[in-house]
Design an enzyme around this catalytic site. Sequence first.
Site, short mmCIF file in Angstrom:
data_model
loop_
_atom_site.label_atom_id
_atom_site.label_comp_id
_atom_site.label_asym_id
_atom_site.label_seq_id
_atom_site.Cartn_x
_atom_site.Cartn_y
_atom_site.Cartn_z
N ILE A 1 -12.50 -1.37 0.01
CA ILE A 1 -11.95 -1.84 -1.28
C ILE A 1 -12.35 -0.80 -2.32
CG2 ILE A 1 -12.17 -3.64 -3.05
CD1 ILE A 1 -10.76 -4.68 -0.58
N CYS B 1 0.82 -1.22 0.00
CA CYS B 1 0.00 0.00 0.00
C CYS B 1 0.85 1.26 0.00
CB CYS B 1 -0.95 -0.01 1.19
SG CYS B 1 -1.94 -1.52 1.23
N CYS C 1 -12.51 0.11 9.35
CA CYS C 1 -11.70 -0.38 8.22
C CYS C 1 -11.89 0.48 6.98
CB CYS C 1 -12.11 -1.80 7.87
SG CYS C 1 -12.10 -2.93 9.27
N SER C 2 -10.80 0.68 6.25
CA SER C 2 -10.91 1.36 4.95
C SER C 2 -11.50 0.37 3.94
CB SER C 2 -9.54 1.85 4.50
OG SER C 2 -8.65 0.76 4.34
N LYS D 1 -10.01 5.92 4.91
CA LYS D 1 -11.29 5.46 5.47
C LYS D 1 -12.48 5.93 4.64
CE LYS D 1 -14.30 3.69 8.02
NZ LYS D 1 -15.06 3.55 6.76
N HIS E 1 -9.44 3.59 -0.65
CA HIS E 1 -8.06 3.10 -0.59
C HIS E 1 -7.74 2.13 -1.74
CE1 HIS E 1 -4.27 1.83 0.90
NE2 HIS E 1 -4.64 0.89 1.73
#
Lengths: 386, 386
Positions: free
Chosen positions: B211, B85, B208-209, B330, B334
């Site tokens: 998809i 990432c 969680c960020s 977030k 991402h």
Amino acid sequence: MTKVAIIGVGMTKFGEYWEKSYRGLIQEAGVKAIRDAGVSGKDINAIYGGSMTPGLFVEQEHTSALMADYTGLSGIPATRVEAACASGGLALREAYLSIKSSEYDVVVAGGVEKMTDASTYSAIVALSGAGDQEWESFHGATFPALYALMARRHMLEYGTTEEQMAQVAVKNHHNGFLNPNAQFHSKITVKDVMNSGSVATPLKLLDCSPITDGAAAIVLASEKKAKEFTDKPVWIIGSGQASDTLALHDRKSLSRTDAAILAGKRAYEEAKVKPSDIDIAEVHDCFTIAEILAIEALGFCKIGEGGKLTEKGETALKGRIPVNTSGGLKAKGHPVGATGIAQAVEVALQLRGEADKRQVKNAKIGLTHNVGGSGATCAVHIFKND
Amino acid sequence: MTKVAIIGVGMTKFGEYWEKSYRGLIQEAGVKAIRDAGVSGKDINAIYGGSMTPGLFVEQEHTSALMADYTGLSGIPATRVEAACASGGLALREAYLSIKSSEYDVVVAGGVEKMTDASTYSAIVALSGAGDQEWESFHGATFPALYALMARRHMLEYGTTEEQMAQVAVKNHHNGFLNPNAQFHSKITVKDVMNSGSVATPLKLLDCSPITDGAAAIVLASEKKAKEFTDKPVWIIGSGQASDTLALHDRKSLSRTDAAILAGKRAYEEAKVKPSDIDIAEVHDCFTIAEILAIEALGFCKIGEGGKLTEKGETALKGRIPVNTSGGLKAKGHPVGATGIAQAVEVALQLRGEADKRQVKNAKIGLTHNVGGSGATCAVHIFKND
């Protein structure tokens, strides 16, 4: 702006390893290069690592951090570079530029691939990923097919023969026989190549480089540091990189590799040398036709005359311009991400006079030519001893 | 040694795109950045592209050549950089160093990922590849699990609460609501986060960020070229990169990100600024705990006090040090390989005074913090307007 030299080299024997892991190969090559250079961990400022598609081959990405970690160097900047089979050559170039930028003094450039662990599905997706997924790979145009198209066109335009292509394989197996790190140690004849099974007409099994596991590493240093650590520096005097369309059908010509011509031109200009000044060259012979295209693109002969040059023996170990003294991708093996660095290892050994039975006398200027895909990326580097 | 500036920025809206391809996203972001910079193709010397694992997401490697090809720039050197990432952040750094080395004057640094096309199998292998395949991924330790371990340890050592972590998500959704390029435009409350389903305790869905599909690009130039093309250069005044062990269990501490501390230190030193000089920061909030770890590592508060700093509102848009004004990973989304470049896009917009409803008044110095894996790679960049 500082000059940059190779001060250490190391590689694993190339081959098929069921008992060694991706990270084990990195360690082995890395430690050999570091020992050869005589540097210790604290001297090393950064790592650049070429690897084509470890995600598909061994389900591991983020291999830059892995390289630093498993050579005991965690903390330093570590960067993976990818351009299909030119990943190694581009890692070398990034390492070279990073020293020229004054950011670092001593940098390791490595390359690695562990290809034999993959499932057939993963291996096909992995290697096809070097081509254009939407226009080529998805429709089944794998790499032997793409290079077969180039070979056919070269045969049509210039009268290149299958026997001339076979001669590339014969020469490279001859050289590989003399290289203890080569995957194959079997001499072959033109007849062997001609009689081997068809892969994608006109390319036969012995026209193709193999699937290989292996790693290679070199230690690069600024002029000041190079003089501190070695009395046999191998200077990088030219570095050229270029791109072409990803898909073969978009190119201006199928029988010419324009990215290689452009990368070569850039490297020659920086190095201030001509093709006739080159004593030895390691070129990207993923298929035999690829070596013919390479020696033409690099100006060792006119476009169209690569087959004849090979037939005459001018690229043989004792010829006018020895090409692939290591055995090349064909016989040394082709762990895709490692190839570009392994080429530099061979040139460094030759220029240091340490190439043993395959040593070319008085080799002073060497060249590497590393290709990604069917020619969409090319990196050319030129090296000189002191 | 020349200074380097961002002279143009562009990005796609981040989101889930069934109708756009990997290469389409590249084109869109690339063309926007080139137009914003006012340069034409012939001015551009090279491309560096970050992409984490296009081989597994869309079965395409060799994406560097694709980037040059599909933006009409075939011929120029094009290099893909990967560090999970942190791929975008490292592409930015390589582009920066290449200009400092005097090799190039104008370089495009891009990042892209198309994540929603992958099968569940490929997506899990793809993202897990950022961790240690042999010691983590193979055994089922996916990324929410690894960050959950860090969160647990941080809670134990420093009394950080789930509500404080939730506050990170609330703030970033607030900012994302103001960003037309963000994936999510939904304000959320601490209660929403606390009531969302558990992913890996103590992390819940809204910790969680997502998809995401998307691409971002920036055009960098040497001082001379920057002055030729723009009167709003955003100078890169510091660039730091560091690595840590790939596997979490090998780290010195689970509640601290040493690569970020080291990369930050290197960037601050080059920039000759302190944490208190930073006006805005885009940090890598792949999980809410990650933002807390980031603001501690970057020195915006003491280690262990990131939860409290967030709770007090000091990292909010009108706080002392606004963090993730874009909405962060977030809420902005991402697309892993694009994130590091998208962070630079946001900082550049803020420093140019073009961040519209989320503009921070008098922002002069901005920072980006881009992380690979569970912290094995970190790139920190510091930017300043004229």
